[in-house]
Each structure stands twice: as C-alpha cells, then as structure tokens.
Write a protein that holds these residues in place. Structure first.
Motif, mmCIF file in Angstrom:
data_model
loop_
_atom_site.group_PDB
_atom_site.id
_atom_site.type_symbol
_atom_site.label_atom_id
_atom_site.label_comp_id
_atom_site.label_asym_id
_atom_site.label_seq_id
_atom_site.Cartn_x
_atom_site.Cartn_y
_atom_site.Cartn_z
ATOM 1 N N PRO A 188 -3.108 -35.121 12.523
ATOM 2 C CA PRO A 188 -2.720 -33.870 11.859
ATOM 3 C C PRO A 188 -2.078 -34.031 10.494
ATOM 4 O O PRO A 188 -1.826 -33.030 9.821
ATOM 5 N N ALA A 189 -1.780 -35.261 10.078
ATOM 6 C CA ALA A 189 -1.017 -35.467 8.845
ATOM 7 C C ALA A 189 -1.928 -35.965 7.733
ATOM 8 O O ALA A 189 -2.743 -36.866 7.942
ATOM 9 N N PRO A 244 7.583 -39.296 2.500
ATOM 10 C CA PRO A 244 6.358 -39.590 3.254
ATOM 11 C C PRO A 244 6.548 -39.508 4.766
ATOM 12 O O PRO A 244 5.675 -38.992 5.474
ATOM 13 N N ALA A 245 7.681 -40.012 5.262
ATOM 14 C CA ALA A 245 7.912 -40.001 6.709
ATOM 15 C C ALA A 245 8.168 -38.592 7.226
ATOM 16 O O ALA A 245 7.546 -38.142 8.199
ATOM 17 N N ALA A 246 9.101 -37.890 6.589
ATOM 18 C CA ALA A 246 9.481 -36.559 7.069
ATOM 19 C C ALA A 246 8.329 -35.570 6.949
ATOM 20 O O ALA A 246 8.105 -34.752 7.853
ATOM 21 N N GLU A 292 2.888 -33.042 11.889
ATOM 22 C CA GLU A 292 2.456 -33.285 13.264
ATOM 23 C C GLU A 292 3.066 -32.288 14.245
ATOM 24 O O GLU A 292 2.384 -31.789 15.142
ATOM 25 N N VAL A 293 4.358 -31.995 14.084
ATOM 26 C CA VAL A 293 5.032 -31.109 15.043
ATOM 27 C C VAL A 293 4.984 -29.650 14.615
ATOM 28 O O VAL A 293 5.429 -28.769 15.363
ATOM 29 N N LEU A 308 12.562 -34.055 14.736
ATOM 30 C CA LEU A 308 12.266 -34.064 16.170
ATOM 31 C C LEU A 308 13.329 -33.355 16.985
ATOM 32 O O LEU A 308 13.181 -33.205 18.205
ATOM 33 N N GLY A 309 14.401 -32.924 16.352
ATOM 34 C CA GLY A 309 15.448 -32.201 17.066
ATOM 35 C C GLY A 309 16.285 -33.077 17.978
ATOM 36 O O GLY A 309 16.786 -32.603 19.010
#
Length: 466
Positions: free
Chosen positions: A74-75, A119-121, A127-128, A181-182
């Motif tokens: 998804p990314a 890039p990571a966040a 994705e989420v 991700l909470g």
C-alpha cells in the motif's frame, strides 16, 4: 552530567518513561500552530527532495531495485509508480531522502531530524490509513526528540567513532512510527529499546574517498523504525530505560555525558522542530554560508579567477570535516563528497553564480574552471585573530593586487532567522518533482503541494499520495 543524579521527576517517572508518555499521549491540539506549519513544510520539502532523487540519484537506484523486487503493497515509492510494503517503501524512500543532500536541517545541533523519519512515518501511515493529524503529530514529536537528543549531548558522538545524524534520527523515526501505530507508553519504550539494538553508523562514512554510503545512509534507520514499532506492537519487551539507563543511548554513544534537563525542558510545550532550516542549495548545510559569501564576494562582484591569489575559508571544529583532507575536498571523486566540500561548493558558486541540482554531475566534478577555483581555497582556523567563531561562515578573498575582500554570515539563508518563504518552498517542490523518475507537471505539482500543506485536514493520507 548523567541523568541518574536527577532521575526522579514530579510524578516519579524516569527520563525514558517521561519521553514515552509524551510520545504516546501528546494530542494534535497540543501542538503550537507554528510547529504544525513547520512540520507541514518539512513534509512538503522532504517528499519533494525524495521525488527528485528518484530520477537523479544513481546511488539510490540499488535500493529502489531491491524494494521493487518485493511484493506489492500500500505504500508508494515516491517519484515512481511502484507501491510496496511499508518497510520496503521506507527503505527506498529513505535511501533517496538524503541522496541529494537537499533536505531540512536543525542547525543548533547539526542534524537532519526528518531524513529517516518522513520516509518511515509516511510509509506506515499509508499502510494503516492514518489521518493527516496523526501523521503531523507523529512528525512533530519525532522531530522534537531528535533535536533534544542532539542538544543534550555533552560529549560529541564522533569521539566514540560514531556518525551522529542517522543514529539520532533513527530514534525520532521510531517514535513517530510508534505513535502512528498507537502504541502505549510501555510499547513505545519497547520500540525505542529495539532501535537501540539497530541504530548504527560509523565515522568511517566520512573517510573513504569513493564511498557513497553517506548519500543513502537514511535507508537503514527508516526501515528499522517500522520494524521496531511493529515488533513492539507484537509484544517484544525492551529495556527499563533505553535512553538514560545503564548501557543505554547516552552511555553507548556519549560516554554517559549529557544534560537531562535539556531533554525535559518545556517538553510538550515547546517543539524544536519549529526551528528547522530549509535548504536553498543542495549540499551540506555547513557549506551554505560559504556558498552565499562566494556568490556575493566573487560572482556578483565580477571578480575574474585570474585576479584571485587565494580564498581563505574560516572553519571550526564542526566544519573541519568539510575541508579535510584538503586535496580530496578540492577535487572530490563522487557527488556526495562534493556536496560535503567547502572548496568545491565555493568554486561552483564563484564560477557559475549558483549551486543547483544540476551542478554535481560528472561533468561538474571534472570542470577545469571549477577545479581551478577550488584549488585556491585554503582553511583558516575560526579562532585565529580576526576570525569570529560561530555556526555560519567566514570568507576572505585575497586578490593578486593585495586587496582583501571579506564577508561573514552568522546564520545562512534558510535558517529560522532568515527563512525561505512558503512560496519558495513550493517552487522548490515543483522543481524537484519535475525531476522524478515519473515527473509531475508543474500545475499538478502545485496542486499536490497545496494538499500536502493541508495534510492535517485529510482523513486518510493515502488520498494525498495515491
């Protein structure tokens, strides 16, 4: 000092616990508007630079090839039509985030807080299906953590053989991913603990003439940040105090020499990301004052190379790495070394009157006029008589007739004191996205820029980057 002497806090939490409570629980509404705006701009600038690298950076190409060879997801790998898993998108986009050395910086404790974090966040948020407020909050918290880590150090990480920017940046990236991700306070601490097991970058990155690892270094912490957050969410238990504890971050990287008060000062009220600098030129931030001075003292003044006897560049302990060893910095072999060279960037500015993304190709590295000008640059210690110390740059152009042209900048263009306007950042974004592997037309790029600058109004960030 170590934090152990003042570990107790009003609510009897350790430093690590206080930080993790802040990371897990600080709401979007607690962010000052100045911080929100700066993080919107950081997201715009950071993604634009990645877009440009997709079409311009040969150094990043192997990372894109590895990511593209994995399963679809998804990314998005920015600047391309490829969509992969969050980890692989972070890996590819992370490799591109610093490849052109055009991303934002934190001048007060020289670093690139967002180079691995964005890039990571962004990949994990896609994705989420995170909303824009969650992403912006995660970026603000992660960026602030990186800046606090850098400011609190009382012994340079370089003294232990480390190369700081991608190491401290990794913890901001892990914090941002934990927030997306909470994760609760405990699981956030686990994510930081897991990053302690992975974050590394040796000082050797500075010393080898032909290495290009310096260009693509952010791929590793960007991918690791997502792994750390996922593993923490899955129940991997970390350490009691990964930041200040025995053999934790400060022990390992700074010999336990740090100021815990800096880590907690106004935590939650003041976000250091409000003090980011944005780059007008695609080179190490430490070269920017010299570029600006060379354009003014030499190019705009119409000084011909034949008139110049020597160019004296004032340097200090921080900028020394940008001029040593002098022969290599006067004639760099690879683009990333040229971007980390005071002599070469001075020469570009003096000869061409500009330093752009087009000025670090193979032809530029071999340009005889540029190399001849770079050969005239010599260092002068900033603490020598007549040379002020500071974070800017100092230049004296000695002419053959004996005349000396001097200039200095304490704060280079793009700093919080001399900021680039929002319109300038949009123009930079348009230029960068037009250089992508799959380029954007200017009108489409401007529309995308406006959507990114309103990221906290969207319900799903995938709507913006689809």
């Amino acid at each position: 000092m170590t934090f152990a002497s003042a570990a107790a806090t009003p609510d009897d939490l350790s430093l690590s616990d206080r930080l993790c409570r802040h990371i897990a629980n600080t709401p979007y509404d607690a962010l000052p508007e100045a911080c929100r705006e700066m993080m919107r701009r950081a997201l715009l600038d950071g993604t634009g630079v990645i877009w440009a690298a997709s079409g311009m950076s040969a150094d990043a190409a192997p990372f894109l090839a590895i990511a593209a060879g994995q399963a679809a997801g998804p990314a998005r790998i920015l600047g391309t039509e490829m969509q992969v898993s969050a980890e692989n998108a972070a890996f590819a986009n992370g490799a591109m985030a610093h490849a052109l050395d055009y991303e934002d910086a934190f001048d007060a404790a020289p670093s690139h807080p967002n180079a691995s974090m964005i890039p990571a966040a962004l990949a994990l948020a896609q994705e989420v299906g995170a909303d824009g407020r969650t992403l912006l909050t995660a970026l603000a918290i992660g960026c602030d953590l990186v800046c606090r880590l850098g400011l609190s150090l009382r012994r340079p990480m370089e003294a232990g053989g480390w190369y700081p920017p991608p190491i401290i940046g990794a913890y901001g990236a892990a914090a941002a991913c934990a927030r997306i991700l909470g994760l609760d306070e405990r699981r956030t601490r686990d994510a930081l603990s897991l990053m302690l097991c992975q974050a590394t970058m040796p000082g050797a990155i500075k010393h080898s003439r032909d290495t290009n690892i310096r260009a693509i270094r952010e791929a590793f912490p960007a991918q690791a940040a997502i792994h750390c957050a996922r593993l923490a969410a899955g129940g991997v238990t970390g350490f009691d105090a990964p930041i200040e504890g025995r053999d934790g971050f400060f022990d390992l990287y700074a010999g336990g020499e740090y100021d815990g008060g800096v880590m907690l000062d106004r935590l939650g009220d003041w976000f250091h990301g409000q003090m980011l600098s944005f780059k007008p030129w695609p080179s190490c931030r430490g070269t920017h004052a010299y570029i600006e001075l060379a354009i003014g003292l030499i190019h705009r003044a119409g000084i011909d190379a034949s008139q110049i006897a020597r160019i004296h560049a004032g340097i200090d302990a921080v900028t020394r790495m940008l001029i040593d060893p002098l022969p290599r910095k006067q004639a760099p072999a690879v683009a990333i070394d040229a971007k980390f060279s005071i002599p070469f960037t001075i020469a570009l500015a003096a000869v061409r009157g500009k330093v752009t993304l087009d000025d670090f190709d193979a032809a530029s590295l071999a340009d005889p006029d540029v190399l001849a000008m770079a050969a005239l640059v010599a260092p002068v210690e900033a603490d020598a008589p007549g040379w002020p110390a500071g974070s800017g740059g100092f230049l004296a152009v000695e002419l053959k007739n004996g005349e000396m042209l001097r200039g200095e900048f304490a704060t280079p263009l793009g700093s919080p004191e001399r900021p680039l306007a929002r319109e300038q950042l949009v123009a930079k974004f348009v230029d960068c996205t037009g250089r992508a592997r799959v380029p954007l037309a200017p009108d489409r790029a401007r529309q995308l820029a406006e959507r990114i600058l309103a990221i906290d109004t969207v319900d799903d960030v995938r709507q913006v980057f689809a």
